[in-house]
Write an enzyme that holds these catalytic residues in place. Sequence first.
Site, PDB file in Angstrom:
ATOM      1  N   GLY A 239     -86.019  18.407 109.020  1.00 28.57           N
ATOM      2  CA  GLY A 239     -86.794  17.943 110.167  1.00 28.57           C
ATOM      3  C   GLY A 239     -87.189  19.129 111.021  1.00 28.57           C
ATOM      4  O   GLY A 239     -87.332  20.253 110.523  1.00 28.57           O
ATOM      5  N   SER A 240     -87.351  18.881 112.307  1.00 29.25           N
ATOM      6  CA  SER A 240     -87.869  19.927 113.197  1.00 29.25           C
ATOM      7  C   SER A 240     -86.790  20.961 113.512  1.00 29.25           C
ATOM      8  O   SER A 240     -85.588  20.673 113.481  1.00 29.25           O
ATOM      9  CB  SER A 240     -88.364  19.287 114.487  1.00 29.25           C
ATOM     10  N   THR A 241     -87.248  22.145 113.860  1.00 31.36           N
ATOM     11  CA  THR A 241     -86.322  23.213 114.237  1.00 31.36           C
ATOM     12  C   THR A 241     -85.553  22.818 115.496  1.00 31.36           C
ATOM     13  O   THR A 241     -84.357  23.119 115.622  1.00 31.36           O
ATOM     14  CB  THR A 241     -87.104  24.528 114.412  1.00 31.36           C
ATOM     15  N   VAL A 243     -84.543  19.767 116.538  1.00 29.73           N
ATOM     16  CA  VAL A 243     -83.413  18.875 116.225  1.00 29.73           C
ATOM     17  C   VAL A 243     -82.393  19.611 115.348  1.00 29.73           C
ATOM     18  O   VAL A 243     -81.186  19.428 115.492  1.00 29.73           O
ATOM     19  CB  VAL A 243     -83.890  17.554 115.574  1.00 29.73           C
ATOM     20  N   GLY A 244     -82.895  20.508 114.482  1.00 33.45           N
ATOM     21  CA  GLY A 244     -81.979  21.320 113.658  1.00 33.45           C
ATOM     22  C   GLY A 244     -80.984  22.078 114.525  1.00 33.45           C
ATOM     23  O   GLY A 244     -79.800  22.171 114.213  1.00 33.45           O
ATOM     24  N   GLU A 262     -83.325  22.347 106.566  1.00 38.28           N
ATOM     25  CA  GLU A 262     -84.707  22.617 106.117  1.00 38.28           C
ATOM     26  C   GLU A 262     -85.602  22.264 107.283  1.00 38.28           C
ATOM     27  O   GLU A 262     -85.767  21.076 107.589  1.00 38.28           O
ATOM     28  CB  GLU A 262     -85.063  21.719 104.937  1.00 38.28           C
ATOM     29  N   GLU A 394     -95.943  25.327 115.219  1.00 33.66           N
ATOM     30  CA  GLU A 394     -96.144  24.429 114.086  1.00 33.66           C
ATOM     31  C   GLU A 394     -96.858  23.183 114.613  1.00 33.66           C
ATOM     32  O   GLU A 394     -96.298  22.423 115.405  1.00 33.66           O
ATOM     33  CB  GLU A 394     -94.799  24.032 113.474  1.00 33.66           C
TER      34      GLU A 394
HETATM   35  P1  NAP Z   1     -87.476  15.347 113.597  1.00 39.46           P
HETATM   36  O1  NAP Z   1     -87.924  14.722 114.833  1.00 39.46           O
HETATM   37  O2  NAP Z   1     -86.609  16.536 113.675  1.00 39.46           O
HETATM   38  O3  NAP Z   1     -86.782  14.178 112.760  1.00 39.46           O
HETATM   39  C1  NAP Z   1     -86.213  14.413 111.484  1.00 39.46           C
HETATM   40  C2  NAP Z   1     -85.108  13.406 111.255  1.00 39.46           C
HETATM   41  O4  NAP Z   1     -84.083  13.607 112.228  1.00 39.46           O
HETATM   42  C3  NAP Z   1     -85.535  11.951 111.397  1.00 39.46           C
HETATM   43  O5  NAP Z   1     -84.770  11.150 110.529  1.00 39.46           O
HETATM   44  C4  NAP Z   1     -85.155  11.636 112.836  1.00 39.46           C
HETATM   45  O6  NAP Z   1     -84.962  10.246 113.047  1.00 39.46           O
HETATM   46  C5  NAP Z   1     -83.857  12.398 112.954  1.00 39.46           C
HETATM   47  N1  NAP Z   1     -83.466  12.761 114.307  1.00 39.46           N
HETATM   48  C6  NAP Z   1     -84.229  12.808 115.431  1.00 39.46           C
HETATM   49  N2  NAP Z   1     -83.468  13.192 116.488  1.00 39.46           N
HETATM   50  C7  NAP Z   1     -82.221  13.392 116.016  1.00 39.46           C
HETATM   51  C8  NAP Z   1     -80.992  13.804 116.607  1.00 39.46           C
HETATM   52  N3  NAP Z   1     -80.898  14.107 117.889  1.00 39.46           N
HETATM   53  N4  NAP Z   1     -79.906  13.923 115.824  1.00 39.46           N
HETATM   54  C9  NAP Z   1     -79.976  13.659 114.500  1.00 39.46           C
HETATM   55  N5  NAP Z   1     -81.093  13.243 113.882  1.00 39.46           N
HETATM   56  C10 NAP Z   1     -82.211  13.120 114.632  1.00 39.46           C
HETATM   57  O7  NAP Z   1     -88.682  15.797 112.672  1.00 39.46           O
HETATM   58  P2  NAP Z   1     -89.912  14.936 112.246  1.00 39.46           P
HETATM   59  O8  NAP Z   1     -90.843  14.927 113.377  1.00 39.46           O
HETATM   60  O9  NAP Z   1     -89.460  13.666 111.656  1.00 39.46           O
HETATM   61  O10 NAP Z   1     -90.491  15.810 111.038  1.00 39.46           O
HETATM   62  C11 NAP Z   1     -91.308  16.884 111.258  1.00 39.46           C
HETATM   63  C12 NAP Z   1     -90.551  18.188 111.196  1.00 39.46           C
HETATM   64  O11 NAP Z   1     -89.795  18.271 109.987  1.00 39.46           O
HETATM   65  C13 NAP Z   1     -91.468  19.374 111.142  1.00 39.46           C
HETATM   66  O12 NAP Z   1     -90.994  20.372 111.993  1.00 39.46           O
HETATM   67  C14 NAP Z   1     -91.413  19.843 109.705  1.00 39.46           C
HETATM   68  O13 NAP Z   1     -91.719  21.175 109.493  1.00 39.46           O
HETATM   69  C15 NAP Z   1     -90.028  19.512 109.346  1.00 39.46           C
HETATM   70  N6  NAP Z   1     -89.908  19.352 107.903  1.00 39.46           N
HETATM   71  C16 NAP Z   1     -89.302  20.337 107.201  1.00 39.46           C
HETATM   72  C17 NAP Z   1     -89.208  20.238 105.827  1.00 39.46           C
HETATM   73  C18 NAP Z   1     -88.548  21.319 105.032  1.00 39.46           C
HETATM   74  O14 NAP Z   1     -88.229  21.091 103.868  1.00 39.46           O
HETATM   75  N7  NAP Z   1     -88.335  22.494 105.596  1.00 39.46           N
HETATM   76  C19 NAP Z   1     -89.709  19.147 105.176  1.00 39.46           C
HETATM   77  C20 NAP Z   1     -90.342  18.157 105.920  1.00 39.46           C
HETATM   78  C21 NAP Z   1     -90.411  18.272 107.302  1.00 39.46           C
HETATM   79  P3  NAP Z   1     -86.126   9.336 113.702  1.00 39.46           P
HETATM   80  O15 NAP Z   1     -87.402   9.764 113.063  1.00 39.46           O
HETATM   81  O16 NAP Z   1     -85.702   7.952 113.347  1.00 39.46           O
HETATM   82  O17 NAP Z   1     -86.075   9.605 115.157  1.00 39.46           O
END
Ligand code: NAP
Length: 498
Positions: A239-241, A243-244, A262, A394
């Site tokens: 997911g996003s950096t 939240v990472g 990732e 990004e």
């Molecule tokens: P995100 O907001 O970080 O969410 C990713 C996942 O984490 C979702 O399941 C989300 O659940 C969950 N989440 C949100 N807040 C959380 C928390 N505080 N604690 C634990 N889990 C939490 O990212 P996104 O907007 O879904 O995805 C876009 C990002 O992912 C981009 O930055 C992209 O570059 C990155 N990404 C990276 C890769 C890679 O392989 N490097 C691949 C795909 C995407 P909910 O959605 O239910 O809130």
Amino acid sequence: MDQRTTVHSLPTAPREFGFWMDGAWHGGRDLFERRSPGHGVPVTRIPKCTPADLNAAVAAARRAFEDRSWAGLSGAERAGVLLRTAEILRRRRDEIAYWEVLENGKPISQARGEIDHCIACFEVGAGAARLLHGDSFNSLGDGLFGMVLREPVGVVGLITPWNFPFLILCERVPFILASGCTMVVKPSEVTSATTLILGEILAEAGLPKGAYNVVTGSGRSIGQALTEHPDVDMLSFTGSTAVGRSVVHAAADTNFKKLGLELGGKNPIVVFADADLEDAADGAAFGISFNTGQCCVSSSRLIVDARVADELETILSAKMKKIVVGDPLDEATQVGAITTDAQNQTILSYIEKGKAEGARVLTGGGAMSLGKGSYIEPTLFSGVTRKMAIATDEIFGPVLSSFRFETAEQAIQLANDTVYGLAASVWSKNIDTALAAARRIRAGRMWVNCIMAGGPEMPLGGFKQSGWGREAGTYGVEEYTQVKSVHIELGKRSHWIK
Ligand code: NAP
């Protein structure tokens, strides 16, 4: 029937899911209703799991791990389950692709291609399960022998994003299972359907109860609780950096669970003057528009030799104008809908920032109205400079920023001028130029004269703030193991106490 004119129909009513735990569906929870981003109609209803549900799912995964019903099998037996899963996925490919389109908004033809990749992931995972092995040290002298065992880490928490709900899941699940681990998955709340369906498929393939569990709900509630759970041994987060970073804090504040991360990217596509410009333009158009640019490895920074920049931008603009943006259920569509309203707003605001900061729009530059759903034109900005928001952030949308370089050294510097290091692409017909750039650009995945190519045999992951660890292939399986050194003394002990 001409496939290119087929538009598939929407469901007449939303499909209601339970959550998947201990080999069975569980219902009776409050439901989150998901609307199709391409059409605005309700398509699925997904349970909002509670902390008690999460605890029960982790307990099921723990039980399945400790009773050895999965970890105790031979690699060949685990491979059998993974290969049967691949077969069932092949049979149910179109159905899974359909639900993926309804929740995510991606084009149906693309979704089917992704499921094919997922099938390959299970096949490669099966091979990896059989080949996983440790090491030995026959070099410790005649009195001592050393073995290195690879053991599964234990219970894995897996958190996945909404952009490739099934693909990202399948780039991890077969490799986690190949290692002998069990897991609890938390998909994005807006795209949970196919992750849930996989539970039913794995059970049919013979996976023991409790080895694969899915809890659904929002990231802030159930996702956060999974990252903090004291009985989870490892967490794989995609997911996003931002939240990472919170995942790292959660692990540090609880049980120091092992982490795989990732995260985001701002990936360069470097085009040298001797490249085939038609090929490079096609690669750049694909690299930024695929999955509406909602792709961690999108090539979002075009870095081009100034001598050919005008020519390349002209070819590229013409190609981007031809991209078919439309209804995700239409077979002819190449670029579908933006997955969430929030993401739609984010992308549009970056396009406005780019204009305000003085970059020039060569093509695209705004929303597209198709009467329903959220769509954005593939957009190319020229004259982008290093400090602009569209240069550094990004965007996660179909917005490509073009930069120019005079020397190869400048090209490398520009490519590395980012906090991220996920992927990069280099275009040149000179092997010396291409390989020198491939060696010096700091990214986990490099493509030379191609983009987003490869299969699950190859590892994926990022340098710098794009993450920790690798997924897929034998490297991916090893991430879900830990090594144990076993020392065996041979013959009579030489006594300490004389
Ligand atoms: P995100 O907001 O970080 O969410 C990713 C996942 O984490 C979702 O399941 C989300 O659940 C969950 N989440 C949100 N807040 C959380 C928390 N505080 N604690 C634990 N889990 C939490 O990212 P996104 O907007 O879904 O995805 C876009 C990002 O992912 C981009 O930055 C992209 O570059 C990155 N990404 C990276 C890769 C890679 O392989 N490097 C691949 C795909 C995407 P909910 O959605 O239910 O809130």
